[in-house]
Design a protein around this motif. Structure first.
Motif, short mmCIF file in Angstrom:
data_model
loop_
_atom_site.label_atom_id
_atom_site.label_comp_id
_atom_site.label_asym_id
_atom_site.label_seq_id
_atom_site.Cartn_x
_atom_site.Cartn_y
_atom_site.Cartn_z
N HIS A 1 33.50 23.63 42.31
CA HIS A 1 32.52 23.03 41.40
C HIS A 1 32.00 24.04 40.37
CE1 HIS A 1 32.35 19.30 43.68
NE2 HIS A 1 32.30 20.03 44.78
N GLY A 2 32.64 25.21 40.34
CA GLY A 2 32.26 26.22 39.35
C GLY A 2 31.03 27.02 39.71
N VAL A 3 30.62 26.99 40.96
CA VAL A 3 29.43 27.71 41.41
C VAL A 3 29.86 28.92 42.23
CG1 VAL A 3 27.31 27.59 42.78
CG2 VAL A 3 28.06 25.60 41.45
N PHE A 4 29.46 30.10 41.78
CA PHE A 4 29.79 31.31 42.55
C PHE A 4 28.69 32.36 42.48
CE2 PHE A 4 32.02 31.22 38.54
CZ PHE A 4 31.64 32.41 37.93
N VAL A 5 27.60 32.06 41.79
CA VAL A 5 26.41 32.90 41.80
C VAL A 5 25.35 32.10 42.53
CG1 VAL A 5 24.71 34.14 40.43
CG2 VAL A 5 27.05 33.94 39.58
N LEU A 6 24.82 32.67 43.61
CA LEU A 6 23.91 31.93 44.47
C LEU A 6 22.63 32.71 44.74
CD1 LEU A 6 26.69 31.13 47.03
CD2 LEU A 6 25.57 29.40 45.64
N ALA A 7 21.53 32.02 44.64
CA ALA A 7 20.25 32.60 45.06
C ALA A 7 20.18 32.48 46.58
CB ALA A 7 19.09 31.85 44.42
N LYS A 8 19.38 33.33 47.18
CA LYS A 8 19.21 33.28 48.64
C LYS A 8 18.78 31.88 49.08
CE LYS A 8 16.56 35.34 52.40
NZ LYS A 8 15.44 36.21 52.74
N ARG A 9 17.91 31.25 48.33
CA ARG A 9 17.43 29.90 48.69
C ARG A 9 18.59 28.89 48.69
NH1 ARG A 9 15.73 31.08 43.70
NH2 ARG A 9 16.40 29.74 42.00
N ASP A 10 19.60 29.10 47.83
CA ASP A 10 20.77 28.22 47.82
C ASP A 10 21.57 28.38 49.11
OD1 ASP A 10 20.13 27.39 45.19
OD2 ASP A 10 21.25 29.07 44.35
N ILE A 11 21.73 29.63 49.53
CA ILE A 11 22.48 29.91 50.75
C ILE A 11 21.72 29.36 51.96
CG2 ILE A 11 23.47 31.73 52.22
CD1 ILE A 11 23.78 33.38 49.58
N GLU A 12 20.39 29.48 51.92
CA GLU A 12 19.57 28.94 53.02
C GLU A 12 19.76 27.42 53.14
OE1 GLU A 12 15.97 32.24 52.95
OE2 GLU A 12 15.76 30.41 51.74
N LYS A 13 19.93 26.74 52.01
CA LYS A 13 20.16 25.29 52.04
C LYS A 13 21.51 24.95 52.66
CE LYS A 13 17.28 24.37 48.05
NZ LYS A 13 17.27 24.11 46.60
N LEU A 14 22.48 25.86 52.51
CA LEU A 14 23.80 25.63 53.11
C LEU A 14 23.76 25.76 54.63
CD1 LEU A 14 26.05 27.68 50.63
CD2 LEU A 14 25.78 25.19 50.72
N PHE A 15 22.81 26.56 55.11
CA PHE A 15 22.67 26.82 56.56
C PHE A 15 21.23 26.57 56.99
CE2 PHE A 15 26.14 29.41 54.92
CZ PHE A 15 27.16 29.09 55.79
N PRO A 16 20.81 25.31 56.97
CA PRO A 16 19.40 24.97 57.24
C PRO A 16 18.92 25.30 58.66
CG PRO A 16 20.72 22.98 57.15
CD PRO A 16 21.62 24.11 56.75
N ASP A 17 19.83 25.43 59.60
CA ASP A 17 19.44 25.70 60.99
C ASP A 17 19.19 27.18 61.25
OD1 ASP A 17 19.66 23.01 61.51
OD2 ASP A 17 21.74 23.16 62.20
N GLU A 18 19.50 28.02 60.29
CA GLU A 18 19.36 29.47 60.49
C GLU A 18 17.91 29.89 60.16
OE1 GLU A 18 22.08 33.35 60.03
OE2 GLU A 18 22.83 31.33 59.85
N ASN A 19 17.27 30.62 61.08
CA ASN A 19 15.90 31.07 60.81
C ASN A 19 15.92 32.24 59.81
OD1 ASN A 19 15.97 33.68 62.18
ND2 ASN A 19 15.92 32.54 64.10
N GLU A 20 14.75 32.59 59.32
CA GLU A 20 14.64 33.59 58.25
C GLU A 20 15.21 34.95 58.63
OE1 GLU A 20 11.17 35.61 55.51
OE2 GLU A 20 10.78 33.66 56.43
N LYS A 21 14.86 35.43 59.82
CA LYS A 21 15.33 36.74 60.27
C LYS A 21 16.85 36.75 60.45
CE LYS A 21 14.26 40.37 63.57
NZ LYS A 21 13.42 40.81 64.65
N SER A 22 17.36 35.71 61.04
CA SER A 22 18.81 35.58 61.25
C SER A 22 19.55 35.49 59.91
CB SER A 22 19.08 34.35 62.11
OG SER A 22 20.44 34.15 62.28
#
Length: 181
Positions: free
Chosen positions: A16-37
């Motif tokens: 989809h042409g997306v390859f620059v990601l903010a941390k918040r974007d990555i967090e949305k990809l892995f919603p079950d992961e806690n902040e420290k993890s």
């Protein structure tokens, strides 16, 4: 976050042409992961060469970056100022137009409706300079180039930006500035 899960998701985003990601974007990809993890996972993915940290809370898919460096720095700049209008101007555009002889190597100058600032990335330095110009004025003074992430200033607009922000105009070839393209 498992390595293969991230690689799979990055591959989907690349389509989809997306390859620059903010941390918040990555967090949305892995919603079950806690902040420290999540923090530990990101550090591990950077160490393993899956992601490249380009600024605080900003990452690039290392595989895409290695294959496609054409407009990568502009993609990073766009991601650093989400929701703000940004365009390449000042010395960067004047060098592209051949109006100044000093070509900024691994340094890009960008006007933005967002905050001014300097960002050192592994792919070069991004210098943002704030403008108070209206959106209509910016759109009138810039061009959209197909395939390029950011708008670019027209030749005279880049020069006027240079003067307006008080930069060195001694390097400008005035004959070349007035020459037709």
């Amino acid at each position: 976050m498992k390595r293969m899960d991230l690689i799979r998701r990055l591959s989907e985003l690349e389509r989809h042409g997306v390859f620059v990601l903010a941390k918040r974007d990555i967090e949305k990809l892995f919603p079950d992961e806690n902040e420290k993890s999540m923090e530990k996972s990101l550090q591990r993915m950077v160490r393993d060469g899956i992601l490249v940290r380009v600024a605080k809370g900003m990452y690039v898919d290392a595989g895409v970056a290695a294959r496609n460096r054409g407009w990568l720095i502009e993609e990073i700049a766009k991601a650093l100022r989400p929701g703000k209008l940004c365009y390449v101007s000042l010395e960067s555009m004047l060098a592209e137009f051949g109006v100044i002889s000093q070509i900024p190597v691994s340094h890009i100058t960008i006007m933005t409706t967002g905050a001014s600032g300097l960002h050192e990335t592994p792919y070069g330095t991004i210098e943002f300079t704030h403008t108070k110009r209206s959106m209509a004025a910016i759109l009138d003074r810039t061009l959209h180039v197909k395939g390029r992430p950011l708008r670019i200033a027209k030749k005279h607009a880049a020069y006027r930006d240079l003067v307006r922000v008080g930069r060195n105009v001694n390097m400008v070839d005035l004959e070349e500035l007035e020459a037709d393209d």
